[in-house]
Design a protein around this motif. Structure first.
Motif, PDB file in Angstrom:
ATOM      1  N   GLY A  59       0.782  -1.228   0.000  1.00  0.00           N
ATOM      2  CA  GLY A  59       0.000   0.000   0.000  1.00  0.00           C
ATOM      3  C   GLY A  59       0.811   1.274   0.000  1.00  0.00           C
ATOM      4  O   GLY A  59       0.276   2.353  -0.266  1.00  0.00           O
ATOM      5  N   MET A  60       2.106   1.185   0.302  1.00  0.00           N
ATOM      6  CA  MET A  60       2.940   2.379   0.292  1.00  0.00           C
ATOM      7  C   MET A  60       3.040   2.957  -1.123  1.00  0.00           C
ATOM      8  O   MET A  60       3.046   2.220  -2.114  1.00  0.00           O
ATOM      9  N   ARG A  61       3.132   4.290  -1.198  1.00  0.00           N
ATOM     10  CA  ARG A  61       3.406   4.960  -2.475  1.00  0.00           C
ATOM     11  C   ARG A  61       4.902   5.253  -2.520  1.00  0.00           C
ATOM     12  O   ARG A  61       5.431   5.963  -1.652  1.00  0.00           O
ATOM     13  N   VAL A  62       5.581   4.704  -3.522  1.00  0.00           N
ATOM     14  CA  VAL A  62       7.038   4.715  -3.572  1.00  0.00           C
ATOM     15  C   VAL A  62       7.513   5.324  -4.880  1.00  0.00           C
ATOM     16  O   VAL A  62       6.942   5.065  -5.950  1.00  0.00           O
ATOM     17  N   LEU A  63       8.560   6.125  -4.811  1.00  0.00           N
ATOM     18  CA  LEU A  63       9.163   6.740  -5.989  1.00  0.00           C
ATOM     19  C   LEU A  63      10.476   6.046  -6.321  1.00  0.00           C
ATOM     20  O   LEU A  63      11.341   5.878  -5.457  1.00  0.00           O
ATOM     21  N   ASP A  64      10.622   5.647  -7.583  1.00  0.00           N
ATOM     22  CA  ASP A  64      11.869   5.069  -8.097  1.00  0.00           C
ATOM     23  C   ASP A  64      12.554   6.160  -8.902  1.00  0.00           C
ATOM     24  O   ASP A  64      12.105   6.532  -9.992  1.00  0.00           O
ATOM     25  N   VAL A  65      13.661   6.689  -8.373  1.00  0.00           N
ATOM     26  CA  VAL A  65      14.373   7.803  -9.007  1.00  0.00           C
ATOM     27  C   VAL A  65      15.415   7.257  -9.974  1.00  0.00           C
ATOM     28  O   VAL A  65      16.362   6.588  -9.573  1.00  0.00           O
ATOM     29  N   GLY A  66      15.241   7.566 -11.273  1.00  0.00           N
ATOM     30  CA  GLY A  66      16.139   7.040 -12.286  1.00  0.00           C
ATOM     31  C   GLY A  66      15.810   5.587 -12.567  1.00  0.00           C
ATOM     32  O   GLY A  66      16.635   4.697 -12.377  1.00  0.00           O
ATOM     33  N   CYS A  67      14.584   5.334 -13.046  1.00  0.00           N
ATOM     34  CA  CYS A  67      14.021   3.976 -13.070  1.00  0.00           C
ATOM     35  C   CYS A  67      14.510   3.103 -14.217  1.00  0.00           C
ATOM     36  O   CYS A  67      14.164   1.921 -14.277  1.00  0.00           O
ATOM     37  N   SER A 106      10.301  18.188  -6.573  1.00  0.00           N
ATOM     38  CA  SER A 106       9.255  18.879  -5.802  1.00  0.00           C
ATOM     39  C   SER A 106       8.358  19.721  -6.705  1.00  0.00           C
ATOM     40  O   SER A 106       7.175  19.895  -6.423  1.00  0.00           O
ATOM     41  N   GLU A 107       8.904  20.217  -7.821  1.00  0.00           N
ATOM     42  CA  GLU A 107       8.085  20.965  -8.775  1.00  0.00           C
ATOM     43  C   GLU A 107       7.074  20.036  -9.445  1.00  0.00           C
ATOM     44  O   GLU A 107       5.949  20.440  -9.741  1.00  0.00           O
ATOM     45  N   SER A 146       4.858  13.816  -0.803  1.00  0.00           N
ATOM     46  CA  SER A 146       4.029  13.039  -1.726  1.00  0.00           C
ATOM     47  C   SER A 146       4.233  11.526  -1.646  1.00  0.00           C
ATOM     48  O   SER A 146       3.380  10.770  -2.111  1.00  0.00           O
ATOM     49  N   PHE A 147       5.363  11.077  -1.072  1.00  0.00           N
ATOM     50  CA  PHE A 147       5.691   9.651  -1.110  1.00  0.00           C
ATOM     51  C   PHE A 147       6.048   9.122   0.275  1.00  0.00           C
ATOM     52  O   PHE A 147       6.663   9.816   1.083  1.00  0.00           O
ATOM     53  N   ASP A 148       5.667   7.868   0.505  1.00  0.00           N
ATOM     54  CA  ASP A 148       6.018   7.202   1.765  1.00  0.00           C
ATOM     55  C   ASP A 148       7.483   6.776   1.767  1.00  0.00           C
ATOM     56  O   ASP A 148       8.109   6.678   2.829  1.00  0.00           O
ATOM     57  N   ALA A 149       8.010   6.500   0.580  1.00  0.00           N
ATOM     58  CA  ALA A 149       9.394   6.042   0.463  1.00  0.00           C
ATOM     59  C   ALA A 149       9.919   6.371  -0.922  1.00  0.00           C
ATOM     60  O   ALA A 149       9.149   6.497  -1.885  1.00  0.00           O
ATOM     61  N   VAL A 150      11.233   6.518  -1.007  1.00  0.00           N
ATOM     62  CA  VAL A 150      11.913   6.765  -2.280  1.00  0.00           C
ATOM     63  C   VAL A 150      13.158   5.900  -2.310  1.00  0.00           C
ATOM     64  O   VAL A 150      13.870   5.784  -1.306  1.00  0.00           O
ATOM     65  N   TYR A 151      13.417   5.275  -3.459  1.00  0.00           N
ATOM     66  CA  TYR A 151      14.679   4.551  -3.598  1.00  0.00           C
ATOM     67  C   TYR A 151      15.363   4.951  -4.898  1.00  0.00           C
ATOM     68  O   TYR A 151      14.725   5.459  -5.844  1.00  0.00           O
ATOM     69  N   CYS A 152      16.649   4.719  -4.930  1.00  0.00           N
ATOM     70  CA  CYS A 152      17.450   5.032  -6.108  1.00  0.00           C
ATOM     71  C   CYS A 152      18.558   3.989  -6.223  1.00  0.00           C
ATOM     72  O   CYS A 152      19.307   3.786  -5.259  1.00  0.00           O
ATOM     73  N   ILE A 168      14.603  14.784  -3.159  1.00  0.00           N
ATOM     74  CA  ILE A 168      13.983  13.564  -2.624  1.00  0.00           C
ATOM     75  C   ILE A 168      13.434  13.832  -1.225  1.00  0.00           C
ATOM     76  O   ILE A 168      12.326  13.408  -0.881  1.00  0.00           O
ATOM     77  N   PHE A 169      14.196  14.537  -0.417  1.00  0.00           N
ATOM     78  CA  PHE A 169      13.781  14.894   0.947  1.00  0.00           C
ATOM     79  C   PHE A 169      12.455  15.664   0.912  1.00  0.00           C
ATOM     80  O   PHE A 169      11.551  15.413   1.720  1.00  0.00           O
ATOM     81  N   LYS A 170      12.325  16.589  -0.038  1.00  0.00           N
ATOM     82  CA  LYS A 170      11.124  17.416  -0.127  1.00  0.00           C
ATOM     83  C   LYS A 170       9.879  16.586  -0.454  1.00  0.00           C
ATOM     84  O   LYS A 170       8.802  16.836   0.092  1.00  0.00           O
ATOM     85  N   VAL A 171      10.017  15.606  -1.358  1.00  0.00           N
ATOM     86  CA  VAL A 171       8.827  14.857  -1.775  1.00  0.00           C
ATOM     87  C   VAL A 171       8.488  13.715  -0.818  1.00  0.00           C
ATOM     88  O   VAL A 171       7.399  13.135  -0.904  1.00  0.00           O
ATOM     89  N   LEU A 172       9.401  13.385   0.098  1.00  0.00           N
ATOM     90  CA  LEU A 172       9.098  12.381   1.121  1.00  0.00           C
ATOM     91  C   LEU A 172       8.141  12.952   2.168  1.00  0.00           C
ATOM     92  O   LEU A 172       8.267  14.105   2.581  1.00  0.00           O
ATOM     93  N   LYS A 173       7.221  12.119   2.625  1.00  0.00           N
ATOM     94  CA  LYS A 173       6.397  12.502   3.761  1.00  0.00           C
ATOM     95  C   LYS A 173       7.246  12.513   5.028  1.00  0.00           C
ATOM     96  O   LYS A 173       8.242  11.782   5.109  1.00  0.00           O
ATOM     97  N   PRO A 174       6.899  13.331   6.022  1.00  0.00           N
ATOM     98  CA  PRO A 174       7.625  13.265   7.295  1.00  0.00           C
ATOM     99  C   PRO A 174       7.630  11.829   7.831  1.00  0.00           C
ATOM    100  O   PRO A 174       6.604  11.146   7.832  1.00  0.00           O
ATOM    101  N   GLY A 175       8.811  11.364   8.218  1.00  0.00           N
ATOM    102  CA  GLY A 175       8.965   9.992   8.668  1.00  0.00           C
ATOM    103  C   GLY A 175       9.244   9.018   7.542  1.00  0.00           C
ATOM    104  O   GLY A 175       9.485   7.831   7.784  1.00  0.00           O
ATOM    105  N   GLY A 176       9.229   9.515   6.303  1.00  0.00           N
ATOM    106  CA  GLY A 176       9.464   8.660   5.142  1.00  0.00           C
ATOM    107  C   GLY A 176      10.920   8.248   5.023  1.00  0.00           C
ATOM    108  O   GLY A 176      11.823   8.870   5.596  1.00  0.00           O
TER     109      GLY A 176
END
Length: 348
Positions: A94-102, A156-157, A163-169, A186-194
């Motif tokens: 259920g987490m929303r996750v961003l893959d940076v440079g997929c 962030s733009e 916007s995301f629960d987690a981000v990986y790269c 990446i820090f900006k688009v992570l939710k607090p605690g992400g």
């Protein structure tokens, strides 16, 4: 700008790629370095317009390295490396996750299945995005994974804050002009605690840029990997802290005493293949495998089946392959400096 191919590639971009470096890499200057950093999108897109199909043919759809245990198959090792990241990040259904440079989406497909998360893959290369969407639809994962075109220096733009629960790269932010810039977005688009997990390409603490052979090694890896500038581990670690992450784990996984080194497929020694299925992969990295591949690319480019400049990009890959093996053997380079950082729960 040159007119793009129907698949998103641009011939002029491919042709210009190798021009970002001096023909003699020992003559590289600070001006050359600054030019690549200022034009990082042209460097990276020119490289991947030419290299993507070569990666898929010669390596896999996962454009990264991995650790091996004795007898482990090549593709199994790549998948385990991806699962290891997801597990350490604590990804949950259920987490929303961003893959940076997929890339072409293979890690996203593995992680979506492994952790049952929703993934958005971002990439600035249209050619790779088209292939990622096609492979993901074929895998039946289009309801779990979506892909968007974008710049990891402007996340962030595009997505907005928190916007995301987690981000990986996975081995992608090495292409960024600065780690602070990429990690900060990446820090900006992570939710607090992400949580943010990354495998980073770095020169190790043993690397000394004042030693000419060390500096040349870094340039050889850059040249054949689409990297504007390679930087040392200490700067990656400091960038995470400067941005504001709570650094929960950091480790150079390449420094573990593995019996089978991460770079073994690049050595091209088929006697080292871990399974029967891996003989072909390892052979492609041998002198005869490279000869066959690069001769075929030469003819395909001649008959306009590939963009002009693809062969030169392929030649740069050979330079990087040798340098990566040397960097691994001398412990001057790592493709897997592993960090887990968390955005504080109280972060703005």
């Amino acid at each position: 700008m040159s007119a793009p191919y129907a698949d998103g590639r641009q011939q002029k971009r491919v042709e210009r790629y190798t021009k970002f470096w001096q023909k003699d890499l020992t003559h590289e200057s600070d001006t050359d370095n600054k030019n690549r950093l200022d034009k990082y999108t042209d460097v990276v897109n020119g490289y991947y317009d030419g290299a993507t199909e070569l990666y898929e043919y010669g390596w896999a759809q996962s454009f990264h390295f991995s650790r091996f245990y004795k007898g482990e198959g090549f593709l199994a090792s790549l998948a385990r490396h991806e699962h290891y990241l997801a597990a350490h990040m604590g990804l949950k259904p259920g987490m929303r996750v961003l893959d940076v440079g997929c890339g072409v989406g293979a890690p996203a497909r593995q992680i979506a299945r492994f952790a049952d998360v929703q993934i958005v893959g971002i990439n600035n290369n249209e050619f790779q995005l088209g292939r990622a969407r096609r492979y993901t639809e074929k895998a039946g994962l289009s309801d779990q994974i979506t892909y968007v075109k974008g710049d990891f220096m402007k996340l962030s733009e595009q997505f907005g804050a928190n916007s995301f629960d987690a981000v990986y790269c996975i081995e992608a932010t090495v292409h960024a002009p600065t780690w602070e810039g990429a990690y900060g977005e990446i820090f900006k688009v992570l939710k607090p605690g992400g949580v943010f997990g990354v495998y980073e390409w770095c020169m190790t603490d043993a690397w000394d840029p004042s030693i000419p052979s060390h500096k040349e090694l870094a340039h050889q890896i850059e040249f054949g990997s689409g990297i504007p500038e390679l930087r040392p581990i200490k700067l990656a670690r400091q960038a995470m802290k400067n941005v504001g992450y709570q650094l929960e784990h950091e480790e150079d996984l390449a420094d573990r005493p593995d019996e089978v080194p991460w770079y073994y497929p690049l050595e091209g020694d088929i006697s080292k293949a871990q399974t029967a299925w891996d003989y072909l992969t390892v052979w492609r990295m041998s002198w005869s495998g490279k000869l066959v591949t690069h001769t075929a690319v030469r003819f395909m480019e001649l008959f306009r089946l590939l963009p002009k400049g693809t062969w030169e990009v392929g030649e740069s890959l050979k330079v990087a392959g040798d340098a990566l093996v040397k960097g691994g053997q001398t412990k001057l380079f790592t493709p897997m400096f592993f960090m887990i950082g968390r955005k504080p729960a109280e972060a703005n």
